[in-house]
Design a protein around this motif. Sequence first.
Motif, PDB file in Angstrom:
ATOM      1  N   ARG B 189       0.832  -1.200   0.000  1.00 14.58           N
ATOM      2  CA  ARG B 189       0.000   0.000   0.000  1.00 14.58           C
ATOM      3  C   ARG B 189       0.868   1.252   0.000  1.00 14.58           C
ATOM      4  O   ARG B 189       1.849   1.330   0.740  1.00 14.58           O
ATOM      5  CB  ARG B 189      -0.900  -0.003   1.243  1.00 14.58           C
ATOM      6  CG  ARG B 189      -2.072   0.963   1.168  1.00 14.58           C
ATOM      7  CD  ARG B 189      -2.882   0.991   2.458  1.00 14.58           C
ATOM      8  NE  ARG B 189      -3.486  -0.285   2.825  1.00 14.58           N
ATOM      9  CZ  ARG B 189      -4.629  -0.752   2.297  1.00 14.58           C
ATOM     10  NH1 ARG B 189      -5.261  -0.069   1.378  1.00 14.58           N
ATOM     11  NH2 ARG B 189      -5.115  -1.920   2.702  1.00 14.58           N
ATOM     12  N   CYS B 190       0.511   2.209  -0.865  1.00 20.04           N
ATOM     13  CA  CYS B 190       1.225   3.496  -0.883  1.00 20.04           C
ATOM     14  C   CYS B 190       0.803   4.281   0.348  1.00 20.04           C
ATOM     15  O   CYS B 190      -0.387   4.445   0.600  1.00 20.04           O
ATOM     16  CB  CYS B 190       0.866   4.273  -2.147  1.00 20.04           C
ATOM     17  SG  CYS B 190       1.413   5.993  -2.094  1.00 20.04           S
ATOM     18  N   PRO B 191       1.772   4.770   1.146  1.00 23.02           N
ATOM     19  CA  PRO B 191       1.400   5.507   2.360  1.00 23.02           C
ATOM     20  C   PRO B 191       0.722   6.837   2.043  1.00 23.02           C
ATOM     21  O   PRO B 191       0.037   7.391   2.900  1.00 23.02           O
ATOM     22  CB  PRO B 191       2.743   5.730   3.063  1.00 23.02           C
ATOM     23  CG  PRO B 191       3.787   5.545   2.023  1.00 23.02           C
ATOM     24  CD  PRO B 191       3.223   4.655   0.965  1.00 23.02           C
ATOM     25  N   ALA B 192       0.872   7.337   0.817  1.00 26.05           N
ATOM     26  CA  ALA B 192       0.278   8.641   0.485  1.00 26.05           C
ATOM     27  C   ALA B 192      -1.151   8.477  -0.039  1.00 26.05           C
ATOM     28  O   ALA B 192      -2.094   9.015   0.521  1.00 26.05           O
ATOM     29  CB  ALA B 192       1.145   9.364  -0.538  1.00 26.05           C
ATOM     30  N   CYS B 193      -1.336   7.707  -1.117  1.00 25.56           N
ATOM     31  CA  CYS B 193      -2.672   7.617  -1.733  1.00 25.56           C
ATOM     32  C   CYS B 193      -3.450   6.393  -1.247  1.00 25.56           C
ATOM     33  O   CYS B 193      -4.619   6.233  -1.595  1.00 25.56           O
ATOM     34  CB  CYS B 193      -2.569   7.626  -3.256  1.00 25.56           C
ATOM     35  SG  CYS B 193      -1.717   6.187  -3.957  1.00 25.56           S
ATOM     36  N   ARG B 194      -2.815   5.535  -0.464  1.00 27.35           N
ATOM     37  CA  ARG B 194      -3.440   4.352   0.140  1.00 27.35           C
ATOM     38  C   ARG B 194      -3.814   3.287  -0.890  1.00 27.35           C
ATOM     39  O   ARG B 194      -4.537   2.344  -0.576  1.00 27.35           O
ATOM     40  CB  ARG B 194      -4.691   4.729   0.971  1.00 27.35           C
ATOM     41  CG  ARG B 194      -4.473   5.854   1.983  1.00 27.35           C
ATOM     42  CD  ARG B 194      -3.479   5.502   3.060  1.00 27.35           C
ATOM     43  NE  ARG B 194      -3.898   4.363   3.898  1.00 27.35           N
ATOM     44  CZ  ARG B 194      -3.070   3.610   4.613  1.00 27.35           C
ATOM     45  NH1 ARG B 194      -1.771   3.854   4.576  1.00 27.35           N
ATOM     46  NH2 ARG B 194      -3.514   2.619   5.353  1.00 27.35           N
ATOM     47  N   VAL B 202       7.401   1.485  -6.066  1.00 23.02           N
ATOM     48  CA  VAL B 202       7.337   2.875  -5.631  1.00 23.02           C
ATOM     49  C   VAL B 202       6.142   3.496  -6.348  1.00 23.02           C
ATOM     50  O   VAL B 202       5.965   3.328  -7.552  1.00 23.02           O
ATOM     51  CB  VAL B 202       8.641   3.618  -5.985  1.00 23.02           C
ATOM     52  CG1 VAL B 202       8.493   5.109  -5.761  1.00 23.02           C
ATOM     53  CG2 VAL B 202       9.805   3.061  -5.165  1.00 23.02           C
ATOM     54  N   CYS B 203       5.286   4.187  -5.616  1.00 24.52           N
ATOM     55  CA  CYS B 203       4.039   4.691  -6.212  1.00 24.52           C
ATOM     56  C   CYS B 203       4.351   5.655  -7.353  1.00 24.52           C
ATOM     57  O   CYS B 203       5.001   6.680  -7.137  1.00 24.52           O
ATOM     58  CB  CYS B 203       3.187   5.389  -5.151  1.00 24.52           C
ATOM     59  SG  CYS B 203       1.659   6.055  -5.850  1.00 24.52           S
ATOM     60  N   PRO B 204       3.892   5.351  -8.569  1.00 27.85           N
ATOM     61  CA  PRO B 204       4.211   6.221  -9.707  1.00 27.85           C
ATOM     62  C   PRO B 204       3.554   7.585  -9.599  1.00 27.85           C
ATOM     63  O   PRO B 204       4.022   8.544 -10.201  1.00 27.85           O
ATOM     64  CB  PRO B 204       3.646   5.455 -10.918  1.00 27.85           C
ATOM     65  CG  PRO B 204       3.326   4.079 -10.424  1.00 27.85           C
ATOM     66  CD  PRO B 204       3.064   4.203  -8.955  1.00 27.85           C
ATOM     67  N   ALA B 205       2.464   7.669  -8.835  1.00 29.94           N
ATOM     68  CA  ALA B 205       1.771   8.949  -8.722  1.00 29.94           C
ATOM     69  C   ALA B 205       2.376   9.816  -7.618  1.00 29.94           C
ATOM     70  O   ALA B 205       2.447  11.030  -7.755  1.00 29.94           O
ATOM     71  CB  ALA B 205       0.286   8.717  -8.448  1.00 29.94           C
ATOM     72  N   ASP B 206       2.827   9.186  -6.537  1.00 24.42           N
ATOM     73  CA  ASP B 206       3.323   9.949  -5.389  1.00 24.42           C
ATOM     74  C   ASP B 206       4.832   9.916  -5.235  1.00 24.42           C
ATOM     75  O   ASP B 206       5.398  10.719  -4.506  1.00 24.42           O
ATOM     76  CB  ASP B 206       2.671   9.425  -4.103  1.00 24.42           C
ATOM     77  CG  ASP B 206       1.163   9.620  -4.127  1.00 24.42           C
ATOM     78  OD1 ASP B 206       0.739  10.780  -4.253  1.00 24.42           O
ATOM     79  OD2 ASP B 206       0.429   8.624  -4.062  1.00 24.42           O
ATOM     80  N   GLY B 207       5.476   8.964  -5.879  1.00 23.51           N
ATOM     81  CA  GLY B 207       6.933   8.905  -5.822  1.00 23.51           C
ATOM     82  C   GLY B 207       7.469   8.454  -4.488  1.00 23.51           C
ATOM     83  O   GLY B 207       8.610   8.761  -4.145  1.00 23.51           O
TER      84      GLY B 207
END
Lengths: 383, 310
Positions: B189-194, B202-207
């Motif tokens: 899970r991405c800690p930023a966008c969940r 690595v989340c492509p949207a939040d980096g």
Amino acid sequence: MRRAAVLGTGQTEHRTRRTDVSMAGLCREAIDRALADAGTGWDQIDAVVLGKAPDLFEGVMMPELFLADAIGAAGKPLLRVHTAGSVGGATGIVATSLIRAGVHRRVLAVAFEKQSESNAMWALSIQPPFSAPITAGAGGYFAPHLRSYIRKYAAPDHIGALVAVKDRRNGALNPYAHLRQPDITLESVQRSPMLWDPIRYDETCPSSDGACALVIGDQAAAEASSRQVAWIRATAMRTEPTFYAGKDHVNPRAGALAAAALWSAAGIKQPLDEIDVAELYVPFSWFEPMWLENVGFVGQGQGWKLVESGETRIGGALPVNPSGGVLCSNPIGASGLLRFAEAAMQVMGRAGEHQVPGAATALGHAYGGGSQFFSMWVVGRQP
Amino acid sequence: MDTLAAPLTIAFDYTRSLGPVLGRFMAGLRERRVLGARTSDGRVHVPPLEYDPVTHEPVTDLVEVSPTGTVVSWTWNPRPVEGQPLDRPFGWALIRLDGADTPLLHAVDAEDLNTGMRVRIRWSAQRTGHIRDIACFEPGESDISEISEEFEPVEIMTTPIRLHYQHTTSAEEDRYLRALEQGRIIGQRCPACRKVYVPPRVCPADGVAPDEVVEVADRGMVTTFCVVNVPFAGQRLTPPYVVAQVLLDGADIPISHLILGVEAADVRMGMRVAAVWRDRSRWSTTPENIDHFEPTGEPDAPYESYGEHL
Ligand SMILES: [Zn+2]
């Protein structure tokens, strides 16, 4: 902002195999025509910008190195641009930026692809270790997005075929086009083999060898020109990740953002009313309705209706791809610059048999990667 | 941390259309002759230039130069690698052929290489109109024979290109592959966008790097798909077959996979499918542990449940 204008355009004859010329010779065919069209000599060119799709396509790492002499860059600044399929558009925009920044007076932009030397189909589908061996080629990548568009907006099956018929007939009016099929019909497109369902054979772009070149100048250079120039009213580029959770492949965010920025910079409020002709990057026919929506000519789900009504033909409310577009010629690295050049040719009144009468304002558009890079410009008969 | 790694080779046989100038140069090599290009300043370039760097005009004046020349500068190559002209230590040298004004870079087969050394071309036994018709250079002078007739230019040259890499996985990919080895599918899970990414990355949207590990189901729904009807080299299955975007239950991004066990024409958006695992004895750290997906027979998922994943 300082003004910039297209002074001249040039392109090659596009064919499956141009074995009569080297890569350098291919580029020069386009460049020599652009210089002649602009009435410009080599000594007036201040810088060269070269656009090229991925190096693995032809297996030449850094083609700008060995092409520097041939494209007239010796002793001058040379920049290489690469943004996948949108690279041609990005090349035109980088050249324009050099003018607008006041750095140069005249810049030569050139982009090319020699697909016959290459492995464009599989060079980007290499199988790294630890990946599943599921390969389907470029059509296999984009077909699911087109299926999504059809489902989302209940588009009838024949829309893609209508676009293919229009573009191939338009291509028959363009002496440089690779595919020229004046006798193509809706029935013949629908009878062509289904390749990557829902994409049929006649709805796909060819693989072409070809190049395109532009001479872009500043206001003084444009005003010194004895011929009509294409004033560059606005440019825009946007990028987004190829994949992320919630990415909208039907209406990519980067494309919509680039278009919004473009219309704003050009002072255009109603694109459908104010743009006379559009060259959209349509490598598979179904992208025409998708991009009509993405760049904001019509609302979501309305693109296929504009196509069905015939308004995107020459003579319609918004002729799209009067040159035949990517569906008729696809030298990948050059395809975006061809869209930009064809838009310029329309407002310069130099599009020959595929001229849209009275075209005063035109859109050039390109996209690349997995709908990841977008580049566009608006050119006009007036600044 | 040592993550999984494996060799990766990329290789294609590219071709080169040579054009009028290089085509004549290559044809010359086939006849054991070296042609240079004379430019507007009177200089002779070997190999030839297609365009004059001063006037930018096409070069048309080709002249024959000697296959013997002088070493202008050099460096030693103690450990040749694959694809180089010689498989034993040799020198790379800039060699100005007699009659030429520019030096040519090539290999010299000599142990006591020095600047000013006279060297001659060692021709390949089989010559095809390719730069490899020059095998290398060797010390000595060559006899210049009679000038032969004009020959047909070579049109196309094949240039095989191979790149060897060591492909190393990221920490997230490594974790995913080691779970697959145990028959589990994990996301993170991405800690930023969940959002839950499968495979994790690595989340492509939040980096930002993902943190929480989430086990997802080995079943889900087809969001969209392509029916492949195109035959191509190296294809595993006979067309038609379906490559689909499969949104696993618990994931926020689909994975691409094959749908088998159903006629291609019967695959639908929203169709519920489940992973078909290979025999457990063949599991390793590879996505190939899942052979394909098959319909479960459950009712189709409603459009609203996957409309955001198109
Ligand atoms: Zn995120």
